[in-house]
Design a protein around this motif. Structure first.
Motif, PDB file in Angstrom:
ATOM      1  N   ASP A  75       0.857  -1.175   0.000  1.00  0.00           N
ATOM      2  CA  ASP A  75       0.000   0.000   0.000  1.00  0.00           C
ATOM      3  C   ASP A  75       0.895   1.227   0.000  1.00  0.00           C
ATOM      4  OD1 ASP A  75      -2.685  -1.108   0.154  1.00  0.00           O
ATOM      5  OD2 ASP A  75      -2.105  -1.836   2.131  1.00  0.00           O
ATOM      6  N   SER A  76       0.323   2.361  -0.342  1.00  0.00           N
ATOM      7  CA  SER A  76       1.104   3.590  -0.417  1.00  0.00           C
ATOM      8  C   SER A  76       1.182   4.248   0.950  1.00  0.00           C
ATOM      9  CB  SER A  76       0.463   4.559  -1.418  1.00  0.00           C
ATOM     10  OG  SER A  76       1.150   5.791  -1.429  1.00  0.00           O
ATOM     11  N   PRO A  77       2.371   4.321   1.543  1.00  0.00           N
ATOM     12  CA  PRO A  77       2.489   4.944   2.855  1.00  0.00           C
ATOM     13  C   PRO A  77       2.425   6.463   2.750  1.00  0.00           C
ATOM     14  CG  PRO A  77       4.648   4.307   2.070  1.00  0.00           C
ATOM     15  CD  PRO A  77       3.659   3.829   1.038  1.00  0.00           C
ATOM     16  N   PRO A  78       2.012   7.146   3.820  1.00  0.00           N
ATOM     17  CA  PRO A  78       1.864   8.597   3.750  1.00  0.00           C
ATOM     18  C   PRO A  78       3.142   9.370   3.993  1.00  0.00           C
ATOM     19  CG  PRO A  78       1.145   7.788   5.884  1.00  0.00           C
ATOM     20  CD  PRO A  78       1.525   6.575   5.080  1.00  0.00           C
ATOM     21  N   VAL A 101       4.472  -0.005   3.776  1.00  0.00           N
ATOM     22  CA  VAL A 101       3.348  -0.715   4.385  1.00  0.00           C
ATOM     23  C   VAL A 101       2.968  -1.830   3.430  1.00  0.00           C
ATOM     24  CG1 VAL A 101       0.969  -0.548   5.192  1.00  0.00           C
ATOM     25  CG2 VAL A 101       2.538   1.362   5.568  1.00  0.00           C
ATOM     26  N   SER A 140       3.595   1.119   9.140  1.00  0.00           N
ATOM     27  CA  SER A 140       4.063   2.491   9.246  1.00  0.00           C
ATOM     28  C   SER A 140       4.412   2.778  10.702  1.00  0.00           C
ATOM     29  CB  SER A 140       2.949   3.435   8.779  1.00  0.00           C
ATOM     30  OG  SER A 140       3.134   4.735   9.286  1.00  0.00           O
ATOM     31  N   GLN A 184      -3.509  -1.456   9.636  1.00  0.00           N
ATOM     32  CA  GLN A 184      -2.924  -0.795   8.480  1.00  0.00           C
ATOM     33  C   GLN A 184      -3.900   0.195   7.850  1.00  0.00           C
ATOM     34  OE1 GLN A 184      -1.491  -4.075   6.024  1.00  0.00           O
ATOM     35  NE2 GLN A 184       0.558  -3.869   6.891  1.00  0.00           N
ATOM     36  N   GLN A 220      -3.681   3.249   9.947  1.00  0.00           N
ATOM     37  CA  GLN A 220      -2.467   4.025   9.704  1.00  0.00           C
ATOM     38  C   GLN A 220      -2.533   4.784   8.385  1.00  0.00           C
ATOM     39  OE1 GLN A 220       0.643   0.981  10.079  1.00  0.00           O
ATOM     40  NE2 GLN A 220       1.244   1.934  12.009  1.00  0.00           N
ATOM     41  N   LEU A 221      -3.042   4.125   7.347  1.00  0.00           N
ATOM     42  CA  LEU A 221      -3.033   4.723   6.013  1.00  0.00           C
ATOM     43  C   LEU A 221      -4.182   5.692   5.799  1.00  0.00           C
ATOM     44  CD1 LEU A 221      -2.117   1.557   3.947  1.00  0.00           C
ATOM     45  CD2 LEU A 221      -0.658   3.532   4.365  1.00  0.00           C
ATOM     46  N   ARG A 246      -3.404   9.607   8.046  1.00  0.00           N
ATOM     47  CA  ARG A 246      -2.753  10.212   6.872  1.00  0.00           C
ATOM     48  C   ARG A 246      -2.796  11.731   6.926  1.00  0.00           C
ATOM     49  NH1 ARG A 246      -1.563   8.533   1.688  1.00  0.00           N
ATOM     50  NH2 ARG A 246      -2.447   6.483   2.105  1.00  0.00           N
TER      51      ARG A 246
END
Length: 380
Positions: free
Chosen positions: A161-164, A252, A274, A325, A328-329, A333
Protein backbone atom coordinates in the motif's frame (compact mmCIF):
# COMPACT_ATOMS: atom_id res chain seq x y z
CA UNK A 1 12.55 -13.18 20.85
CA UNK A 2 9.06 -13.19 22.38
CA UNK A 3 7.98 -16.17 20.28
CA UNK A 4 11.13 -18.08 21.21
CA UNK A 5 10.71 -17.31 24.89
CA UNK A 6 7.07 -18.40 24.99
CA UNK A 7 7.76 -21.60 23.05
CA UNK A 8 10.71 -22.49 25.30
CA UNK A 9 8.43 -21.84 28.28
CA UNK A 10 6.30 -24.72 26.97
CA UNK A 11 9.33 -27.01 26.71
CA UNK A 12 9.82 -26.61 22.95
CA UNK A 13 13.45 -26.67 21.79
CA UNK A 14 14.10 -23.24 20.30
CA UNK A 15 17.03 -21.61 18.50
CA UNK A 16 16.83 -17.84 17.93
CA UNK A 17 19.25 -16.39 15.38
CA UNK A 18 20.48 -12.80 15.84
CA UNK A 19 22.79 -11.55 13.12
CA UNK A 20 24.45 -8.91 15.34
CA UNK A 21 26.64 -9.33 18.40
CA UNK A 22 24.22 -7.32 20.55
CA UNK A 23 20.92 -5.44 20.33
CA UNK A 24 22.35 -1.92 20.37
CA UNK A 25 20.69 -0.45 17.31
CA UNK A 26 19.32 3.09 17.57
CA UNK A 27 16.43 4.63 15.68
CA UNK A 28 13.82 1.95 15.97
CA UNK A 29 10.56 1.43 17.85
CA UNK A 30 10.86 2.23 21.55
CA UNK A 31 7.19 2.23 22.54
CA UNK A 32 5.99 -0.55 24.82
CA UNK A 33 2.22 -0.27 24.70
CA UNK A 34 -0.24 -1.25 27.45
CA UNK A 35 -0.99 -4.50 25.58
CA UNK A 36 2.67 -5.58 25.76
CA UNK A 37 3.06 -4.41 29.35
CA UNK A 38 0.01 -6.51 30.25
CA UNK A 39 1.62 -9.58 28.68
CA UNK A 40 4.77 -9.03 30.73
CA UNK A 41 2.56 -8.67 33.80
CA UNK A 42 0.82 -11.96 32.96
CA UNK A 43 4.25 -13.58 32.90
CA UNK A 44 4.89 -12.22 36.41
CA UNK A 45 7.79 -9.94 35.43
CA UNK A 46 6.27 -6.45 35.35
CA UNK A 47 7.87 -5.07 38.53
CA UNK A 48 11.32 -6.14 37.37
CA UNK A 49 10.68 -4.88 33.84
CA UNK A 50 9.64 -1.43 35.04
CA UNK A 51 12.87 -1.05 36.98
CA UNK A 52 14.56 -0.59 33.60
CA UNK A 53 14.99 3.08 32.58
CA UNK A 54 11.84 4.35 30.90
CA UNK A 55 9.41 7.24 30.72
CA UNK A 56 5.63 6.96 30.87
CA UNK A 57 3.06 8.54 28.58
CA UNK A 58 -0.52 8.21 29.92
CA UNK A 59 -1.91 10.11 26.95
CA UNK A 60 -0.83 11.20 23.48
CA UNK A 61 -1.13 14.92 22.86
CA UNK A 62 -0.87 16.39 19.37
CA UNK A 63 -0.07 20.06 18.78
CA UNK A 64 -1.23 21.59 15.52
CA UNK A 65 -2.08 25.16 14.74
CA UNK A 66 -0.69 26.16 18.12
CA UNK A 67 -3.31 24.14 19.99
CA UNK A 68 -2.98 20.89 21.90
CA UNK A 69 -5.48 18.09 21.54
CA UNK A 70 -5.35 14.79 23.40
CA UNK A 71 -5.45 12.20 20.66
CA UNK A 72 -5.36 9.05 22.81
CA UNK A 73 -6.02 8.64 26.54
CA UNK A 74 -5.02 5.34 28.14
CA UNK A 75 -6.25 6.10 31.67
CA UNK A 76 -9.47 4.08 31.41
CA UNK A 77 -7.87 0.88 30.16
CA UNK A 78 -8.49 -2.08 32.47
CA UNK A 79 -4.84 -3.09 32.61
CA UNK A 80 -2.07 -2.91 35.18
CA UNK A 81 -0.11 -0.29 33.24
CA UNK A 82 -2.46 2.20 31.51
CA UNK A 83 0.26 4.07 29.66
CA UNK A 84 2.89 3.76 26.94
CA UNK A 85 6.38 3.11 28.28
CA UNK A 86 9.20 4.60 26.23
CA UNK A 87 12.09 2.20 26.68
CA UNK A 88 15.07 1.59 24.37
CA UNK A 89 14.36 -1.54 22.38
CA UNK A 90 17.79 -2.98 23.21
CA UNK A 91 16.77 -2.98 26.89
CA UNK A 92 13.53 -4.78 26.06
CA UNK A 93 15.37 -7.40 24.01
CA UNK A 94 18.06 -7.89 26.65
CA UNK A 95 15.34 -8.37 29.26
CA UNK A 96 13.48 -10.97 27.18
CA UNK A 97 16.71 -12.75 26.24
CA UNK A 98 17.66 -12.97 29.90
CA UNK A 99 14.31 -14.46 30.84
CA UNK A 100 14.43 -16.91 27.92
CA UNK A 101 17.92 -18.07 28.91
CA UNK A 102 16.45 -19.53 32.11
CA UNK A 103 14.71 -22.21 30.03
CA UNK A 104 17.02 -25.13 29.16
CA UNK A 105 15.41 -25.60 25.73
CA UNK A 106 16.24 -22.05 24.60
CA UNK A 107 19.37 -21.06 22.67
CA UNK A 108 20.30 -17.64 21.29
CA UNK A 109 22.95 -17.63 18.57
CA UNK A 110 24.45 -14.18 18.05
CA UNK A 111 26.45 -13.10 14.98
CA UNK A 112 24.37 -15.65 13.09
CA UNK A 113 22.14 -14.77 10.14
CA UNK A 114 19.82 -17.05 8.19
CA UNK A 115 20.68 -16.62 4.53
CA UNK A 116 19.09 -19.66 2.85
CA UNK A 117 16.28 -22.10 3.51
CA UNK A 118 16.68 -25.86 3.63
CA UNK A 119 13.86 -27.39 1.62
CA UNK A 120 13.15 -31.11 1.48
CA UNK A 121 10.18 -32.69 -0.25
CA UNK A 122 8.50 -29.34 -0.78
CA UNK A 123 8.78 -28.46 2.92
CA UNK A 124 11.04 -25.99 4.72
CA UNK A 125 13.21 -28.06 7.04
CA UNK A 126 15.52 -25.40 8.48
CA UNK A 127 17.93 -22.64 7.50
CA UNK A 128 21.55 -22.25 6.42
CA UNK A 129 23.44 -19.47 8.18
CA UNK A 130 25.96 -17.00 6.82
CA UNK A 131 28.63 -19.24 8.34
CA UNK A 132 27.39 -22.23 6.35
CA UNK A 133 25.88 -23.94 9.40
CA UNK A 134 22.65 -25.89 8.95
CA UNK A 135 20.00 -25.33 11.62
CA UNK A 136 17.23 -27.87 11.13
CA UNK A 137 13.77 -27.34 12.56
CA UNK A 138 10.22 -28.66 12.50
CA UNK A 139 9.15 -25.04 12.06
CA UNK A 140 11.04 -21.96 10.85
CA UNK A 141 9.56 -18.67 12.08
CA UNK A 142 10.52 -15.73 9.88
CA UNK A 143 10.63 -12.72 12.22
CA UNK A 144 13.43 -10.87 10.45
CA UNK A 145 11.66 -7.63 9.66
CA UNK A 146 10.35 -5.66 6.72
CA UNK A 147 13.31 -6.67 4.52
CA UNK A 148 12.93 -10.31 5.50
CA UNK A 149 15.45 -12.69 3.94
CA UNK A 150 13.37 -15.66 5.06
CA UNK A 151 10.29 -14.28 3.32
CA UNK A 152 12.22 -13.62 0.11
CA UNK A 153 13.82 -17.07 0.06
CA UNK A 154 10.41 -18.64 0.57
CA UNK A 155 9.05 -16.80 -2.46
CA UNK A 156 6.30 -15.11 -0.44
CA UNK A 157 5.40 -11.83 -2.13
CA UNK A 158 3.73 -8.98 -0.22
CA UNK A 159 1.03 -6.69 -1.51
CA UNK A 160 2.03 -3.05 -0.94
CA UNK A 161 0.00 0.00 0.00
CA UNK A 162 1.10 3.59 -0.42
CA UNK A 163 2.49 4.94 2.85
CA UNK A 164 1.86 8.60 3.75
CA UNK A 165 5.41 9.48 4.78
CA UNK A 166 9.09 8.81 5.20
CA UNK A 167 10.90 9.44 8.48
CA UNK A 168 14.24 11.05 9.29
CA UNK A 169 15.69 9.91 12.64
CA UNK A 170 18.32 11.92 14.50
CA UNK A 171 19.19 13.06 17.98
CA UNK A 172 19.92 16.33 19.78
CA UNK A 173 21.08 17.00 23.35
CA UNK A 174 18.36 17.38 25.98
CA UNK A 175 18.22 19.77 28.91
CA UNK A 176 16.07 19.36 32.00
CA UNK A 177 14.19 22.59 31.30
CA UNK A 178 13.26 21.63 27.72
CA UNK A 179 9.56 21.67 26.87
CA UNK A 180 9.06 19.86 23.59
CA UNK A 181 5.66 18.41 22.53
CA UNK A 182 5.58 14.71 21.73
CA UNK A 183 3.95 15.44 18.35
CA UNK A 184 4.19 18.82 16.65
CA UNK A 185 2.69 19.45 13.23
CA UNK A 186 3.69 22.17 10.79
CA UNK A 187 6.04 21.95 7.83
CA UNK A 188 6.50 18.25 8.36
CA UNK A 189 5.78 16.64 11.70
CA UNK A 190 8.20 16.16 14.59
CA UNK A 191 7.93 13.33 17.11
CA UNK A 192 10.13 13.84 20.17
CA UNK A 193 11.16 10.97 22.46
CA UNK A 194 12.78 11.82 25.79
CA UNK A 195 15.86 9.61 26.23
CA UNK A 196 17.14 11.33 29.39
CA UNK A 197 20.25 13.15 28.20
CA UNK A 198 19.13 13.48 24.58
CA UNK A 199 16.06 13.76 22.39
CA UNK A 200 15.46 11.05 19.84
CA UNK A 201 13.66 12.91 17.08
CA UNK A 202 11.64 11.62 14.16
CA UNK A 203 10.91 14.16 11.44
CA UNK A 204 8.13 12.91 9.18
CA UNK A 205 8.15 14.13 5.57
CA UNK A 206 6.04 13.26 2.53
CA UNK A 207 6.91 9.94 0.93
CA UNK A 208 9.81 10.20 -1.53
CA UNK A 209 10.60 13.81 -0.52
CA UNK A 210 14.01 13.11 1.02
CA UNK A 211 16.00 13.92 -2.12
CA UNK A 212 14.27 17.29 -2.42
CA UNK A 213 14.89 18.10 1.23
CA UNK A 214 18.53 17.04 1.01
CA UNK A 215 19.04 19.23 -2.06
CA UNK A 216 17.80 22.22 -0.02
CA UNK A 217 20.66 21.64 2.42
CA UNK A 218 21.08 21.04 6.13
CA UNK A 219 20.27 24.67 7.08
CA UNK A 220 16.79 24.15 5.64
CA UNK A 221 16.31 21.00 7.74
CA UNK A 222 17.68 22.81 10.82
CA UNK A 223 15.17 25.61 10.35
CA UNK A 224 12.28 23.18 9.90
CA UNK A 225 13.18 21.41 13.14
CA UNK A 226 13.63 24.70 15.01
CA UNK A 227 10.23 25.96 13.85
CA UNK A 228 8.58 22.79 15.19
CA UNK A 229 10.59 22.71 18.44
CA UNK A 230 11.68 26.28 19.31
CA UNK A 231 13.24 25.02 22.56
CA UNK A 232 15.86 23.23 20.45
CA UNK A 233 16.73 26.19 18.20
CA UNK A 234 20.05 26.75 19.98
CA UNK A 235 21.08 23.15 19.22
CA UNK A 236 19.84 22.40 15.72
CA UNK A 237 23.15 23.51 14.20
CA UNK A 238 24.71 20.46 15.84
CA UNK A 239 22.87 18.56 13.13
CA UNK A 240 25.72 19.38 10.77
CA UNK A 241 26.22 16.19 8.76
CA UNK A 242 23.75 14.15 6.72
CA UNK A 243 25.44 11.03 8.11
CA UNK A 244 23.75 11.87 11.44
CA UNK A 245 20.34 11.75 9.74
CA UNK A 246 18.95 8.24 9.29
CA UNK A 247 16.43 8.00 6.48
CA UNK A 248 13.68 5.42 6.97
CA UNK A 249 11.75 4.70 3.82
CA UNK A 250 8.37 3.77 5.20
CA UNK A 251 6.69 0.84 3.58
CA UNK A 252 3.35 -0.71 4.38
CA UNK A 253 2.79 -4.17 3.00
CA UNK A 254 1.18 -7.45 3.87
CA UNK A 255 1.68 -11.01 2.73
CA UNK A 256 -1.34 -12.63 1.17
CA UNK A 257 -0.10 -15.90 2.65
CA UNK A 258 2.08 -15.85 5.75
CA UNK A 259 3.24 -19.43 5.46
CA UNK A 260 4.29 -22.39 3.42
CA UNK A 261 4.91 -25.93 4.71
CA UNK A 262 7.42 -25.72 7.55
CA UNK A 263 7.57 -21.90 7.58
CA UNK A 264 5.59 -19.09 9.20
CA UNK A 265 6.25 -15.34 8.92
CA UNK A 266 5.14 -12.99 11.69
CA UNK A 267 5.66 -9.35 12.64
CA UNK A 268 7.07 -7.03 9.97
CA UNK A 269 8.12 -10.05 7.90
CA UNK A 270 4.41 -10.74 7.41
CA UNK A 271 3.11 -7.18 7.51
CA UNK A 272 5.38 -4.13 7.50
CA UNK A 273 3.77 -1.27 9.39
CA UNK A 274 4.06 2.49 9.25
CA UNK A 275 5.61 4.11 12.35
CA UNK A 276 2.31 5.98 12.86
CA UNK A 277 0.97 5.27 16.34
CA UNK A 278 4.03 3.22 17.26
CA UNK A 279 1.96 0.07 16.93
CA UNK A 280 4.27 -2.07 14.77
CA UNK A 281 6.39 -3.74 17.46
CA UNK A 282 3.36 -4.26 19.68
CA UNK A 283 1.39 -5.88 16.86
CA UNK A 284 4.39 -8.14 16.24
CA UNK A 285 4.41 -9.16 19.90
CA UNK A 286 0.72 -10.08 19.61
CA UNK A 287 1.62 -12.24 16.59
CA UNK A 288 4.27 -13.98 18.69
CA UNK A 289 1.84 -14.72 21.51
CA UNK A 290 -0.76 -16.14 19.12
CA UNK A 291 1.93 -18.26 17.45
CA UNK A 292 3.08 -19.69 20.78
CA UNK A 293 -0.46 -20.28 21.99
CA UNK A 294 -1.58 -22.08 18.83
CA UNK A 295 1.59 -23.92 17.79
CA UNK A 296 3.34 -24.45 21.13
CA UNK A 297 1.19 -27.46 22.16
CA UNK A 298 1.75 -29.07 18.74
CA UNK A 299 5.52 -28.63 18.90
CA UNK A 300 5.68 -29.64 22.58
CA UNK A 301 4.10 -33.01 21.66
CA UNK A 302 6.90 -33.55 19.16
CA UNK A 303 4.56 -33.13 16.19
CA UNK A 304 5.34 -31.15 13.07
CA UNK A 305 2.82 -28.30 12.53
CA UNK A 306 0.53 -29.07 9.63
CA UNK A 307 -0.48 -26.48 7.05
CA UNK A 308 -3.81 -26.14 8.83
CA UNK A 309 -1.99 -25.14 12.04
CA UNK A 310 -0.17 -22.33 10.24
CA UNK A 311 -3.41 -21.20 8.63
CA UNK A 312 -4.91 -20.84 12.12
CA UNK A 313 -2.22 -18.35 13.12
CA UNK A 314 -2.73 -16.20 10.04
CA UNK A 315 -6.51 -16.40 10.40
CA UNK A 316 -6.31 -15.23 13.99
CA UNK A 317 -3.99 -12.30 13.33
CA UNK A 318 -4.79 -11.17 9.79
CA UNK A 319 -7.91 -9.13 10.51
CA UNK A 320 -6.15 -7.17 13.27
CA UNK A 321 -3.33 -6.45 10.82
CA UNK A 322 -5.70 -5.25 8.10
CA UNK A 323 -7.61 -3.00 10.49
CA UNK A 324 -4.42 -1.50 11.90
CA UNK A 325 -2.92 -0.79 8.48
CA UNK A 326 -6.17 0.79 7.30
CA UNK A 327 -6.06 2.98 10.41
CA UNK A 328 -2.47 4.02 9.70
CA UNK A 329 -3.03 4.72 6.01
CA UNK A 330 -6.43 6.37 6.37
CA UNK A 331 -7.18 8.03 9.68
CA UNK A 332 -3.62 9.17 10.43
CA UNK A 333 -2.75 10.21 6.87
CA UNK A 334 -4.08 13.76 7.35
CA UNK A 335 -1.74 14.40 10.28
CA UNK A 336 1.20 14.52 7.87
CA UNK A 337 1.80 17.02 5.02
CA UNK A 338 1.48 15.80 1.45
CA UNK A 339 4.24 18.06 0.06
CA UNK A 340 7.34 19.65 1.56
CA UNK A 341 5.78 23.11 1.25
CA UNK A 342 2.56 22.17 3.07
CA UNK A 343 2.04 23.58 6.55
CA UNK A 344 -0.52 21.69 8.64
CA UNK A 345 -0.76 24.65 11.03
CA UNK A 346 -2.54 26.48 8.22
CA UNK A 347 -4.90 23.61 7.43
CA UNK A 348 -6.03 21.67 10.47
CA UNK A 349 -6.91 18.07 9.46
CA UNK A 350 -10.55 17.00 9.91
CA UNK A 351 -9.57 14.27 12.37
CA UNK A 352 -7.93 16.89 14.58
CA UNK A 353 -11.13 18.96 14.53
CA UNK A 354 -13.19 15.87 15.41
CA UNK A 355 -11.07 15.06 18.47
CA UNK A 356 -11.29 18.66 19.60
CA UNK A 357 -15.10 18.64 19.30
CA UNK A 358 -15.67 15.13 20.72
CA UNK A 359 -13.34 14.48 23.68
CA UNK A 360 -14.71 10.93 24.33
CA UNK A 361 -12.99 9.86 21.10
CA UNK A 362 -9.66 10.06 22.94
CA UNK A 363 -10.62 7.07 25.10
CA UNK A 364 -11.67 5.00 22.09
CA UNK A 365 -8.40 5.86 20.36
CA UNK A 366 -6.52 5.05 23.56
CA UNK A 367 -8.00 1.58 23.54
CA UNK A 368 -7.26 1.02 19.87
CA UNK A 369 -3.66 2.25 20.01
CA UNK A 370 -2.95 0.87 23.48
CA UNK A 371 -4.46 -2.60 23.15
CA UNK A 372 -4.76 -3.19 19.40
CA UNK A 373 -7.62 -4.61 17.37
CA UNK A 374 -7.24 -8.08 18.92
CA UNK A 375 -5.15 -8.25 22.10
CA UNK A 376 -3.68 -11.64 22.94
CA UNK A 377 -3.03 -13.21 26.35
CA UNK A 378 -0.46 -15.67 27.63
CA UNK A 379 -1.79 -19.23 27.63
CA UNK A 380 -1.77 -20.87 31.05
Amino acid sequence: MMAGLLLARQGVEVVVLEKHADFLRDFRGDTVHPSTLELIAELGWIEEFLRLPHTKMPEVTVNMGGKDVTFADFSRLKVRCPYIAFMPQWDVLDFLAGKAAAYPSFRLLRRTEATELITEGGRVAGVITDGGVEVRADLVIGADGRHSTVRARAGLAPASDSPPMDVLWFRLPRRAEDRVPFFQGGKGALISIDRGDYWQLAYAIPADAFAELKAAGLPALQERVASLAPALRDRVRQLDDWDAVHHLTVRVDRLRQWHRPGLLCIGDAAHAMSPAGGVGINLAVQDAVATANLLGPVLARGDVPAEADLVRVQSRRERATRVTQAFQLGILRDLYPKNLGDDTTQHVPPIFTAFRALPPLRHLMGRFIGMGARPEHIAA
